[in-house]
Design a protein around this motif. Sequence first.
Motif, mmCIF file in Angstrom:
data_model
loop_
_atom_site.group_PDB
_atom_site.id
_atom_site.type_symbol
_atom_site.label_atom_id
_atom_site.label_comp_id
_atom_site.label_asym_id
_atom_site.label_seq_id
_atom_site.Cartn_x
_atom_site.Cartn_y
_atom_site.Cartn_z
ATOM 1 N N SER A 218 9.361 96.341 -13.423
ATOM 2 C CA SER A 218 10.072 95.933 -14.638
ATOM 3 C C SER A 218 10.905 97.067 -15.223
ATOM 4 C CB SER A 218 9.075 95.439 -15.694
ATOM 5 O OG SER A 218 8.156 96.470 -16.026
ATOM 6 N N GLN A 219 10.603 98.321 -14.826
ATOM 7 C CA GLN A 219 11.344 99.437 -15.390
ATOM 8 C C GLN A 219 11.268 100.646 -14.477
ATOM 9 O OE1 GLN A 219 9.328 101.270 -18.912
ATOM 10 N NE2 GLN A 219 7.846 99.609 -18.635
ATOM 11 N N MET B 77 8.628 91.510 -19.836
ATOM 12 C CA MET B 77 9.570 92.468 -20.421
ATOM 13 C C MET B 77 10.573 91.771 -21.343
ATOM 14 S SD MET B 77 10.483 95.700 -20.599
ATOM 15 C CE MET B 77 10.086 96.671 -19.145
#
Length: 221
Positions: A108-109, A134
């Motif tokens: 997600s990041q 997210m």
Amino acid sequence: MSALLLPEEIEALFTREDGAYAFARWGRPIAPIVFGVTDETLVTVKGAVEAVVTLAGHQMAETDPELGANLMFFFFREWGELLEVPDLDRMIPGLAPLVNRLAKEDASQYRAFRFDDQGAIQAAFVFLRMKGAMAEVPAETLALTQAVQVMLLWGERAFAEVSPLAVLPENGNTILRPEIAGVIAAAYDRMMPVAAQDASHALRLYARLQAPQSENADGKV
């Protein structure tokens, strides 16, 4: 964690997965730019960065003389979109295999840093895939979390179990946890180095966190 971290807790914040201690802070004013968001979210992200920079006693800038912008936030829905960003592969070596790996991991990041000759942070790139959980995070919370995580070079698991933020029970407002705010402020003390690879650095941070406590105990301002 208590409001005043112990030396070993501070050390853990900057310990990498291989057990090495690695600390770095920004050595130049921060010039942020944000891609892939509305104007409203843009203001929120830049406001969060400015708040953390102010806390640290550091500086913001409109532009970086070498890079133009040195803190770049990318918001997108699929990792593959990054391959279409002009010149990003020049700033992030090995971008294509990295994107493939992150896509397979359903990440997600991701954050990437560049450093100057003194080891200080020279540039940072924040990639946020806005899908699933997210996408449900409030913009203010997401922005503040990311601002904190690029202000210093934290260890990979620094906030894996406990968020750097806290929610005030009386009004539901989200704030930076006082102990993390203290570490950031201490790290930007002008007498502290811009980078460190020895765990004794954590003891120096701890000493600076102790100082305000001692002053309060003595009745001094």
